[in-house]
Design a protein around this motif. Structure first.
Motif, PDB file in Angstrom:
ATOM      1  N   GLY A 246       1.799   8.624  -7.115  1.00  0.00           N
ATOM      2  CA  GLY A 246       1.715  10.261  -6.812  1.00  0.00           C
ATOM      3  C   GLY A 246       0.885  10.713  -5.596  1.00  0.00           C
ATOM      4  N   LEU A 247       0.765   9.789  -4.599  1.00  0.00           N
ATOM      5  CA  LEU A 247       0.074  10.287  -3.637  1.00  0.00           C
ATOM      6  C   LEU A 247       1.259  10.351  -2.515  1.00  0.00           C
ATOM      7  CD1 LEU A 247      -2.821   7.612  -3.734  1.00  0.00           C
ATOM      8  CD2 LEU A 247      -2.982  10.234  -3.922  1.00  0.00           C
ATOM      9  N   ASP A 248       1.037  11.117  -1.470  1.00  0.00           N
ATOM     10  CA  ASP A 248       1.910  11.140  -0.225  1.00  0.00           C
ATOM     11  C   ASP A 248       1.707  10.209   0.732  1.00  0.00           C
ATOM     12  OD1 ASP A 248       3.228  11.940   1.963  1.00  0.00           O
ATOM     13  OD2 ASP A 248       2.590  13.944   2.126  1.00  0.00           O
ATOM     14  N   PRO A 249       2.571   9.201   0.928  1.00  0.00           N
ATOM     15  CA  PRO A 249       2.509   8.132   1.994  1.00  0.00           C
ATOM     16  C   PRO A 249       2.111   8.504   3.198  1.00  0.00           C
ATOM     17  CG  PRO A 249       4.386   8.022   0.404  1.00  0.00           C
ATOM     18  CD  PRO A 249       4.051   9.290   0.290  1.00  0.00           C
ATOM     19  N   HIS A 250       2.777   9.706   3.859  1.00  0.00           N
ATOM     20  CA  HIS A 250       2.265  10.221   4.960  1.00  0.00           C
ATOM     21  C   HIS A 250       0.884  10.281   5.128  1.00  0.00           C
ATOM     22  CE1 HIS A 250       6.589  11.142   5.001  1.00  0.00           C
ATOM     23  NE2 HIS A 250       6.388  10.819   6.154  1.00  0.00           N
ATOM     24  N   THR A 251       0.091  10.860   3.821  1.00  0.00           N
ATOM     25  CA  THR A 251      -1.193  10.990   3.924  1.00  0.00           C
ATOM     26  C   THR A 251      -2.118   9.807   4.153  1.00  0.00           C
ATOM     27  OG1 THR A 251      -0.859  13.083   2.751  1.00  0.00           O
ATOM     28  CG2 THR A 251      -3.188  12.346   2.777  1.00  0.00           C
ATOM     29  N   LEU A 252      -1.306   8.675   3.346  1.00  0.00           N
ATOM     30  CA  LEU A 252      -1.994   7.383   3.261  1.00  0.00           C
ATOM     31  C   LEU A 252      -1.942   6.868   5.026  1.00  0.00           C
ATOM     32  CD1 LEU A 252      -2.808   4.633   2.243  1.00  0.00           C
ATOM     33  CD2 LEU A 252      -0.470   4.050   2.247  1.00  0.00           C
ATOM     34  N   LEU A 253      -0.933   7.221   5.614  1.00  0.00           N
ATOM     35  CA  LEU A 253      -0.814   6.602   6.991  1.00  0.00           C
ATOM     36  C   LEU A 253      -2.065   7.422   7.735  1.00  0.00           C
ATOM     37  CD1 LEU A 253       2.999   6.589   8.120  1.00  0.00           C
ATOM     38  CD2 LEU A 253       1.390   4.755   7.074  1.00  0.00           C
ATOM     39  N   ASP A 254      -2.119   8.588   7.498  1.00  0.00           N
ATOM     40  CA  ASP A 254      -3.394   9.507   8.269  1.00  0.00           C
ATOM     41  C   ASP A 254      -4.614   8.911   7.839  1.00  0.00           C
ATOM     42  OD1 ASP A 254      -1.343  11.141   9.287  1.00  0.00           O
ATOM     43  OD2 ASP A 254      -1.545  12.722   7.929  1.00  0.00           O
ATOM     44  N   VAL A 255      -4.832   8.427   6.641  1.00  0.00           N
ATOM     45  CA  VAL A 255      -6.039   8.134   6.119  1.00  0.00           C
ATOM     46  C   VAL A 255      -6.413   6.686   6.739  1.00  0.00           C
ATOM     47  CG1 VAL A 255      -7.472   7.115   4.052  1.00  0.00           C
ATOM     48  CG2 VAL A 255      -5.980   9.388   4.090  1.00  0.00           C
ATOM     49  N   LEU A 256      -5.381   5.947   6.587  1.00  0.00           N
ATOM     50  CA  LEU A 256      -5.412   4.747   7.370  1.00  0.00           C
ATOM     51  C   LEU A 256      -6.012   4.770   8.888  1.00  0.00           C
ATOM     52  CD1 LEU A 256      -2.632   2.402   5.724  1.00  0.00           C
ATOM     53  CD2 LEU A 256      -4.933   2.239   5.445  1.00  0.00           C
ATOM     54  N   ASP A 257      -4.982   5.786   9.588  1.00  0.00           N
ATOM     55  CA  ASP A 257      -5.414   5.618  11.036  1.00  0.00           C
ATOM     56  C   ASP A 257      -6.847   6.154  11.446  1.00  0.00           C
ATOM     57  OD1 ASP A 257      -4.131   5.322  13.475  1.00  0.00           O
ATOM     58  OD2 ASP A 257      -3.947   7.410  13.661  1.00  0.00           O
ATOM     59  N   LEU A 258      -7.535   6.764  10.485  1.00  0.00           N
ATOM     60  CA  LEU A 258      -8.839   7.004  10.949  1.00  0.00           C
ATOM     61  C   LEU A 258      -9.809   6.120  10.345  1.00  0.00           C
ATOM     62  CD1 LEU A 258      -8.549  10.626   9.912  1.00  0.00           C
ATOM     63  CD2 LEU A 258      -8.828   9.997  12.041  1.00  0.00           C
ATOM     64  N   GLY A 259      -9.686   5.034   9.785  1.00  0.00           N
ATOM     65  CA  GLY A 259     -10.706   3.950   9.168  1.00  0.00           C
ATOM     66  C   GLY A 259     -10.831   2.821   9.995  1.00  0.00           C
ATOM     67  N   ALA A 260     -11.545   2.024   9.500  1.00  0.00           N
ATOM     68  CA  ALA A 260     -11.747   0.520  10.151  1.00  0.00           C
ATOM     69  C   ALA A 260     -10.534  -0.312  10.159  1.00  0.00           C
ATOM     70  CB  ALA A 260     -12.684  -0.101   9.245  1.00  0.00           C
ATOM     71  N   ILE A 261      -9.498   0.042   9.495  1.00  0.00           N
ATOM     72  CA  ILE A 261      -8.265  -0.992   9.557  1.00  0.00           C
ATOM     73  C   ILE A 261      -7.054  -0.050  10.391  1.00  0.00           C
ATOM     74  CG2 ILE A 261      -8.825  -2.567   7.663  1.00  0.00           C
ATOM     75  CD1 ILE A 261      -6.709  -0.873   5.851  1.00  0.00           C
ATOM     76  N   ALA A 262      -7.623   0.888  10.866  1.00  0.00           N
ATOM     77  CA  ALA A 262      -6.568   1.430  11.959  1.00  0.00           C
ATOM     78  C   ALA A 262      -5.723   0.406  12.905  1.00  0.00           C
ATOM     79  CB  ALA A 262      -7.070   2.669  12.698  1.00  0.00           C
TER      80      ALA A 262
ATOM     81  N   GLY B 167       0.868  -1.245   0.146  1.00  0.00           N
ATOM     82  CA  GLY B 167      -0.244   0.047  -0.059  1.00  0.00           C
ATOM     83  C   GLY B 167       0.798   1.190   0.017  1.00  0.00           C
ATOM     84  N   ILE B 168       1.771   1.165   0.884  1.00  0.00           N
ATOM     85  CA  ILE B 168       2.909   2.620   0.840  1.00  0.00           C
ATOM     86  C   ILE B 168       3.430   2.747  -0.490  1.00  0.00           C
ATOM     87  CG2 ILE B 168       4.708   3.446   2.022  1.00  0.00           C
ATOM     88  CD1 ILE B 168       4.240   2.130   4.399  1.00  0.00           C
ATOM     89  N   VAL B 169       4.022   1.592  -1.094  1.00  0.00           N
ATOM     90  CA  VAL B 169       4.523   1.739  -2.411  1.00  0.00           C
ATOM     91  C   VAL B 169       3.694   2.205  -3.583  1.00  0.00           C
ATOM     92  CG1 VAL B 169       5.912   0.589  -4.195  1.00  0.00           C
ATOM     93  CG2 VAL B 169       6.556   0.152  -1.739  1.00  0.00           C
ATOM     94  N   LEU B 170       2.514   1.592  -3.382  1.00  0.00           N
ATOM     95  CA  LEU B 170       1.411   2.076  -4.368  1.00  0.00           C
ATOM     96  C   LEU B 170       0.916   3.131  -4.256  1.00  0.00           C
ATOM     97  CD1 LEU B 170      -0.660   0.793  -6.605  1.00  0.00           C
ATOM     98  CD2 LEU B 170      -2.205   0.326  -5.048  1.00  0.00           C
ATOM     99  N   ALA B 171       0.908   4.006  -3.108  1.00  0.00           N
ATOM    100  CA  ALA B 171       0.515   5.231  -2.962  1.00  0.00           C
ATOM    101  C   ALA B 171       1.626   6.107  -3.439  1.00  0.00           C
ATOM    102  CB  ALA B 171       0.224   5.618  -1.481  1.00  0.00           C
ATOM    103  N   ASP B 172       2.696   5.812  -3.252  1.00  0.00           N
ATOM    104  CA  ASP B 172       4.006   6.483  -3.657  1.00  0.00           C
ATOM    105  C   ASP B 172       4.007   6.517  -5.123  1.00  0.00           C
ATOM    106  OD1 ASP B 172       6.404   8.143  -3.358  1.00  0.00           O
ATOM    107  OD2 ASP B 172       7.563   6.260  -3.848  1.00  0.00           O
ATOM    108  N   LYS B 173       4.151   5.325  -5.578  1.00  0.00           N
ATOM    109  CA  LYS B 173       4.246   5.245  -7.115  1.00  0.00           C
ATOM    110  C   LYS B 173       3.015   5.921  -7.919  1.00  0.00           C
ATOM    111  CE  LYS B 173       8.246   2.971  -7.054  1.00  0.00           C
ATOM    112  NZ  LYS B 173       9.415   3.311  -7.460  1.00  0.00           N
TER     113      LYS B 173
ATOM    114  N   VAL C 288       9.020  -5.041  -1.911  1.00  0.00           N
ATOM    115  CA  VAL C 288       8.029  -4.504  -2.772  1.00  0.00           C
ATOM    116  C   VAL C 288       8.298  -3.730  -3.970  1.00  0.00           C
ATOM    117  CG1 VAL C 288       5.417  -3.521  -2.768  1.00  0.00           C
ATOM    118  CG2 VAL C 288       6.505  -4.547  -0.791  1.00  0.00           C
ATOM    119  N   GLY C 289       7.950  -4.193  -4.888  1.00  0.00           N
ATOM    120  CA  GLY C 289       8.496  -3.493  -6.261  1.00  0.00           C
ATOM    121  C   GLY C 289       9.950  -3.145  -6.151  1.00  0.00           C
ATOM    122  N   LYS C 290       9.986  -1.611  -6.421  1.00  0.00           N
ATOM    123  CA  LYS C 290      11.232  -1.237  -6.193  1.00  0.00           C
ATOM    124  C   LYS C 290      11.099  -0.097  -5.002  1.00  0.00           C
ATOM    125  CE  LYS C 290      14.038  -2.411  -9.455  1.00  0.00           C
ATOM    126  NZ  LYS C 290      14.755  -3.508  -8.975  1.00  0.00           N
ATOM    127  N   GLY C 291      10.584  -0.634  -4.093  1.00  0.00           N
ATOM    128  CA  GLY C 291      10.328  -0.011  -2.757  1.00  0.00           C
ATOM    129  C   GLY C 291      11.573   0.827  -2.040  1.00  0.00           C
TER     130      GLY C 291
END
Ligand SMILES: NC(=O)C1=CN([C@@H]2O[C@H](COP(=O)(O)OP(=O)(O)OC[C@H]3O[C@@H](n4cnc5c(N)ncnc54)[C@H](OP(=O)(O)O)[C@@H]3O)[C@@H](O)[C@H]2O)C=CC1
Ligand SMILES: O=CCCC(=O)O
Length: 293
Positions: free
Chosen positions: A196-212, A188-194, A285-288
């Motif tokens: 064009g998303l900010d992985p830090h924002t991904l962490l914030d989004v994950l932390d507020l949802g059902a899989i936090a 997920g982190i690599v996919l977000a990054d590749k 993961v990929g070219k993480g």
């Protein structure tokens, strides 16, 4: 307070033994590399020269060792724990091993009149330091009741799961889920990054949802920096995936997700990442490793 023996001063054993000392228990420690006991002496521990010497001195002895081979060696080898185990003595193996290993140790100890409990733990270095582990005990119920004051120091909750093997199995199921989650999180982190998303924002989004969950929250920021200080060494996570997959084989449970996760941990080991934290599987993961994160 009676003296507790403690075998294995790795990441977990050291933290757990120091915690017991801090709470007023007398502890005699042993480690294969004896120099690792020095820090424990500064915290008030005594040192035994061999596992047998520790068991001879203490009414009950805890072991926290890397894997099945280590757990068996410390019991069965020359100067091993078994030499001194007899009626009135208890042995508690808190290492993560498979049920067969635990049963072999249990049978040998009980045939000499000693009592045996397995007690693998959920929770890593910090929970071990803070006495916040979850203890998955099984085996001799009288020994369990006897050592509960120590378990209450080591953990926030202890489960008694019945016959020997049930603690080992529960632990392997939990770590199989954890290892699979870590791989999905890495992708997920690599996919977000590749994409064009900010992985830090991904962490914030994950932390507020059902899989936090605490694992994503704690490990995510360091993973984004490709930093993996070992709390739970990757080589041990791969051992747990391997043992969980064997449990799946025995019970004819198809586990394609866990099998793929195991391959990723094996790959990470082949890259020399075995002594890093298990979150280093991110590098596979990929070219993480080369991403802009
Ligand atoms: N770290 C974690 O977050 C967690 C780990 N666990 C489990 O707890 C156990 C210990 O983990 P951890 O403390 O992280 O591991 P470490 O690798 O830090 O420590 C391993 C310990 O096992 C000893 N050891 C290894 N091989 C042998 C052998 N052949 N004979 C005698 N002693 C041996 C090492 O001795 P030496 O110093 O001489 O190498 C060391 O004391 C493992 O089963 C692991 O899966 C469970 C929950 C969390
Ligand atoms: O076996 C290791 C477990 C690590 C954890 O529960 O965070």
């Amino acid at each position: 307070m009676e003296e507790i023996g403690f075998l294995g001063m790795g990441i977990m054993g050291k933290a757990m033994a120091i915690n017991l000392l801090r709470h007023g228990f007398k502890v005699t420690v042993w480690n294969r590399t004896l120099s690792r006991c020095d820090e424990l002496v500064q915290h008030g521990a005594s040192v035994g020269e061999t596992p047998a010497a520790v068991v001879k001195k203490c009414k009950y002895t805890i072991a926290m060792l890397s894997d099945p081979a280590a757990a068996l060696s410390v019991v069965f080898d020359k100067d091993g724990a078994l030499e001194q185990l007899c009626g009135g003595k208890g042995y508690i193996d808190m290492s993560t091993v498979d049920a067969d290993t635990s049963s072999k140790i249990s049978e040998a100890i009980t045939s000499k009149g000693g009592s045996f409990l397995e007690g693998p733990v959920s929770g890593s270095k910090k929970p071990a330091e803070d006495g916040q582990l979850v203890i998955l005990a099984a085996g001799d119920k009288a020994l369990y009741d006897h050592v509960l004051p120590a378990f209450d120091v080591l953990g926030k909750k202890s489960f008694f799961l019945g016959q020997v093997g049930n603690g080992a199995k529960m632990k392997l199921v939990v770590n199989m889920v954890m290892g699979s989650m870590m791989n999905a999180f890495s992708e997920g982190i690599v996919l977000a990054d590749k994409s064009g998303l900010d992985p830090h924002t991904l962490l914030d989004v994950l932390d507020l949802g059902a899989i936090a969950n605490p694992m994503f929250k704690m490990k995510g920021p360091a993973m984004i920096k490709h930093s993996y200080p070992p709390a739970f060494p990757l080589k041990h996570q791969q051992k747990d995936m391997r043992l969980a997959l064997a449990l799946g084989d025995e019970n004819a449970v198809p586990m394609p997700v866990a099998a793929a996760a195991n391959e990723a941990f094996k790959k990470a080991r082949s890259l020399g990442l075995g002594d890093h934290d298990f979150s280093a599987v991110f590098e596979t993961v990929g070219k993480g490793a080369q991403s802009s994160t």
